[in-house]
Design a protein around this motif. Structure first.
Motif, PDB file in Angstrom:
ATOM      1  N   SER A 145      34.250  33.068  49.829  1.00  0.00           N
ATOM      2  CA  SER A 145      34.915  33.753  48.726  1.00  0.00           C
ATOM      3  C   SER A 145      36.383  33.989  49.035  1.00  0.00           C
ATOM      4  O   SER A 145      36.776  34.125  50.197  1.00  0.00           O
ATOM      5  CB  SER A 145      34.250  35.102  48.445  1.00  0.00           C
ATOM      6  OG  SER A 145      32.903  34.953  48.049  1.00  0.00           O
ATOM      7  N   ASN A 191      33.907  33.168  44.085  1.00  0.00           N
ATOM      8  CA  ASN A 191      32.729  33.204  44.938  1.00  0.00           C
ATOM      9  C   ASN A 191      32.047  31.848  44.953  1.00  0.00           C
ATOM     10  O   ASN A 191      32.287  31.008  44.093  1.00  0.00           O
ATOM     11  CB  ASN A 191      31.743  34.268  44.446  1.00  0.00           C
ATOM     12  CG  ASN A 191      32.320  35.662  44.467  1.00  0.00           C
ATOM     13  OD1 ASN A 191      33.109  36.003  45.341  1.00  0.00           O
ATOM     14  ND2 ASN A 191      31.909  36.482  43.508  1.00  0.00           N
ATOM     15  N   GLN A 212      38.701  36.494  41.284  1.00  0.00           N
ATOM     16  CA  GLN A 212      37.691  36.561  42.329  1.00  0.00           C
ATOM     17  C   GLN A 212      36.906  35.265  42.316  1.00  0.00           C
ATOM     18  O   GLN A 212      36.307  34.908  41.298  1.00  0.00           O
ATOM     19  CB  GLN A 212      36.759  37.747  42.103  1.00  0.00           C
ATOM     20  CG  GLN A 212      35.647  37.870  43.132  1.00  0.00           C
ATOM     21  CD  GLN A 212      36.160  38.186  44.514  1.00  0.00           C
ATOM     22  OE1 GLN A 212      36.992  39.069  44.673  1.00  0.00           O
ATOM     23  NE2 GLN A 212      35.672  37.468  45.512  1.00  0.00           N
TER      24      GLN A 212
END
Length: 118
Positions: free
Chosen positions: A17, A84, A82
């Motif tokens: 991540s 991931n 973000q």
């Protein structure tokens, strides 16, 4: 003058991540939808995600949906991505931009490099 400064990229293994940040200045940030684009080696720049002025609406490219999340903090004039479950195919330079970008008003910053490799 509009300024968008990306940061947070780096080298990460598949499945890892990263969280990208974009610091905006020189315009009324909270009145603009924002976005993240990316450009992989030898490929054209593509839209990754977009977000409405208050975060009320988000849109994602099919390739990243379910793995990436775009968000914003209007008080800080910042937008985030973000990322991931990163894949090798996510390797690219990532750019923050107003959305939709308009050639007459919007230029592109330096971006931040994301490299996914084992």
């Amino acid at each position: 003058q509009v300024q968008l400064v990306e940061s947070g990229g780096g080298l990460v293994q598949p499945g890892g991540s990263l969280r990208l940040s974009c610091a905006a200045s020189g315009f009324s940030f909270s009145t603009y939808a924002m976005s993240w684009y990316r450009q992989a080696p030898g490929e054209e720049r593509e839209l990754v995600a977009s977000i409405g002025t208050e975060g009320e609406l988000t849109t994602y490219a099919a390739a990243v949906k379910g793995r990436f999340t775009i968000s914003r903090d209007n008080a800080k004039a910042m937008v985030f991505l973000q990322m991931n479950s990163l894949k090798v195919e996510d390797t690219a330079v990532y750019y923050c931009q107003r959305f939709p970008p308009l050639d007459e008003y919007d230029s592109w910053g330096q971006g931040t490099q994301v490299t996914v490799s084992s």
